[in-house]
Design a protein around this motif. Structure first.
Motif, mmCIF file in Angstrom:
data_model
loop_
_atom_site.group_PDB
_atom_site.id
_atom_site.type_symbol
_atom_site.label_atom_id
_atom_site.label_comp_id
_atom_site.label_asym_id
_atom_site.label_seq_id
_atom_site.Cartn_x
_atom_site.Cartn_y
_atom_site.Cartn_z
ATOM 1 N N GLY A 119 -5.969 1.019 -8.694
ATOM 2 C CA GLY A 119 -5.980 1.009 -10.158
ATOM 3 C C GLY A 119 -4.570 0.970 -10.714
ATOM 4 O O GLY A 119 -3.598 1.236 -10.007
ATOM 5 N N SER A 120 -4.454 0.603 -11.985
ATOM 6 C CA SER A 120 -3.150 0.538 -12.660
ATOM 7 C C SER A 120 -2.157 -0.320 -11.880
ATOM 8 O O SER A 120 -0.958 -0.023 -11.825
ATOM 9 N N GLY A 121 -2.671 -1.371 -11.228
ATOM 10 C CA GLY A 121 -1.806 -2.265 -10.468
ATOM 11 C C GLY A 121 -1.252 -1.641 -9.203
ATOM 12 O O GLY A 121 -0.165 -2.026 -8.750
ATOM 13 N N LYS A 122 -1.989 -0.715 -8.588
ATOM 14 C CA LYS A 122 -1.461 0.044 -7.457
ATOM 15 C C LYS A 122 -2.560 0.332 -6.447
ATOM 16 O O LYS A 122 -3.700 0.601 -6.814
ATOM 17 N N THR A 156 -6.124 6.972 -13.021
ATOM 18 C CA THR A 156 -5.171 6.220 -12.210
ATOM 19 C C THR A 156 -5.267 6.721 -10.778
ATOM 20 O O THR A 156 -5.813 7.811 -10.533
ATOM 21 N N PRO A 157 -4.733 5.972 -9.815
ATOM 22 C CA PRO A 157 -4.719 6.494 -8.445
ATOM 23 C C PRO A 157 -4.041 7.860 -8.332
ATOM 24 O O PRO A 157 -4.503 8.736 -7.603
ATOM 25 N N ASP A 158 -2.967 8.050 -9.084
ATOM 26 C CA ASP A 158 -2.247 9.313 -9.002
ATOM 27 C C ASP A 158 -3.043 10.461 -9.612
ATOM 28 O O ASP A 158 -3.072 11.574 -9.065
ATOM 29 N N SER A 159 -3.684 10.206 -10.750
ATOM 30 C CA SER A 159 -4.470 11.275 -11.365
ATOM 31 C C SER A 159 -5.680 11.619 -10.510
ATOM 32 O O SER A 159 -6.072 12.795 -10.399
ATOM 33 N N GLU A 160 -6.282 10.613 -9.876
ATOM 34 C CA GLU A 160 -7.413 10.876 -8.986
ATOM 35 C C GLU A 160 -6.964 11.660 -7.750
ATOM 36 O O GLU A 160 -7.662 12.565 -7.289
ATOM 37 N N ARG A 161 -5.802 11.322 -7.228
ATOM 38 C CA ARG A 161 -5.284 12.081 -6.082
ATOM 39 C C ARG A 161 -5.026 13.534 -6.487
ATOM 40 O O ARG A 161 -5.324 14.456 -5.728
ATOM 41 N N ILE A 185 0.866 -1.176 0.000
ATOM 42 C CA ILE A 185 0.000 0.000 0.000
ATOM 43 C C ILE A 185 0.906 1.230 0.000
ATOM 44 O O ILE A 185 1.649 1.463 0.952
ATOM 45 N N GLN A 186 0.858 1.980 -1.076
ATOM 46 C CA GLN A 186 1.630 3.206 -1.144
ATOM 47 C C GLN A 186 0.842 4.332 -0.469
ATOM 48 O O GLN A 186 -0.382 4.397 -0.576
ATOM 49 N N GLN A 194 -6.389 -7.560 -12.489
ATOM 50 C CA GLN A 194 -5.346 -7.231 -11.519
ATOM 51 C C GLN A 194 -5.858 -6.241 -10.475
ATOM 52 O O GLN A 194 -5.654 -6.428 -9.270
ATOM 53 N N ASP A 195 -6.538 -5.217 -10.941
ATOM 54 C CA ASP A 195 -7.044 -4.196 -10.019
ATOM 55 C C ASP A 195 -8.135 -4.749 -9.111
ATOM 56 O O ASP A 195 -8.188 -4.429 -7.917
ATOM 57 N N TYR A 196 -8.998 -5.586 -9.662
ATOM 58 C CA TYR A 196 -10.081 -6.176 -8.877
ATOM 59 C C TYR A 196 -9.521 -7.035 -7.742
ATOM 60 O O TYR A 196 -10.029 -6.998 -6.606
ATOM 61 N N ALA A 197 -8.457 -7.795 -8.043
ATOM 62 C CA ALA A 197 -7.840 -8.629 -7.005
ATOM 63 C C ALA A 197 -7.306 -7.769 -5.864
ATOM 64 O O ALA A 197 -7.459 -8.102 -4.681
ATOM 65 N N MET A 198 -6.700 -6.633 -6.199
ATOM 66 C CA MET A 198 -6.198 -5.715 -5.175
ATOM 67 C C MET A 198 -7.354 -5.079 -4.391
ATOM 68 O O MET A 198 -7.272 -4.891 -3.174
#
Length: 259
Positions: A59-62, A37-42, A5-6, A101-105
């Motif tokens: 999202g995006s594997g993160k 992406t998580p970064d663009s949403e942030r 978790i970043q 991948q994103d769903y699994a996370m």
């Protein structure tokens, strides 16, 4: 199975405690924006958090934590926010491989948040969709993540089943190694240690004394950047300043403590 978790918290967010003093469940969302992406949403929330912000984007594997889950997010109306629900947003993609991948996370994170507090998985109570929140309290009209899940042949019932499966695995999970790091400033160093041990689980302390109880289950816990835990399975590699921590980790390498 676990995922890193970043942490990149949005500065200036209000720190409003939940009604009960701790969170009581999680709300699963979807962003309703493709190619995000998580970064663009942030980045968007950075200037618009007064209107809405969740605790996590996936999202995006993160997995990205943008708000402290110990305080309310502006995610699903006054009642859900203040009762104590952690909000998790799933970024949207048309790509089926990326979705998988994103769903699994996503389901792992929902399960982890519930497991961290021992809340169990109760559909419509501890685990809610935004659609369920809207129907129950009527303070929002959002119905996510139902339509987005359906676009990838998933249902809300699939989410409940998969979160329950992840939760049950966590109940029996035993780790060889775990890395506990104090703040986001210690993340890079902590990740290097985690990668050395096959990408083992990482737990952020968010700058306070509390530690995720799952961390203690590991046979060996590497503590980076914070005060000592006092656990018998602890490898303490921290200092009063960031440079001291770097030196402590280097000494641990040369001393063979990571073997």
């Amino acid at each position: 199975m676990s995922y890193p978790i970043q942490v990149n918290l949005i500065p200036g967010l209000p720190k409003i405690s939940y009604n009960s003093g701790h969170y009581v469940g999680v709300v699963a969302h979807a962003t309703d924006t493709y190619y995000d992406t998580p970064d663009s949403e942030r980045n968007y929330a950075l200037n618009n958090w007064q209107n809405a912000f969740p605790h996590y984007f996936v999202g995006s594997g993160k997995i990205l934590e943008v708000a402290d889950p110990n305080y309310i997010g502006y995610g699903a109306g006054h009642t859900a926010n203040h009762l104590g629900y952690v909000h998790v947003e799933l970024c949207q993609t048309y790509d089926s491989t990326q979705f998988a991948q994103d769903y699994a996370m996503y389901v792992w994170l929902l399960a982890k948040l519930l497991h961290d507090r021992g809340l169990g998985v109760i559909n419509g109570v501890t685990l809610m969709s935004h659609a369920q929140v809207s129907a129950k309290w009527g303070e929002t009209d959002h119905t996510d993540p139902i339509a987005y899940l359906a676009s990838h042949s998933k249902t809300w019932n699939d989410v409940v089943i998969d979160v329950t499966m992840q939760y049950d695995e966590m109940e029996d999970f035993e780790m060889d190694y775990a890395v506990v790091y104090y703040t986001v400033n210690d993340f890079s160093l902590a990740k290097d240690i985690a990668d050395l041990h096959g990408g083992c689980a990482m737990f952020c302390r968010n700058g306070n004394a509390s530690v995720n109880p799952d961390a203690k289950k590991a046979k060996k816990v590497f503590n980076v950047g914070g005060p000592e835990l006092g656990w018998p399975n602890e490898v303490y590699m921290s200092g009063n300043k960031p440079l001291d921590t770097v030196v402590a980790v280097a000494n641990a390498y040369t001393g063979g403590k990571l073997s």
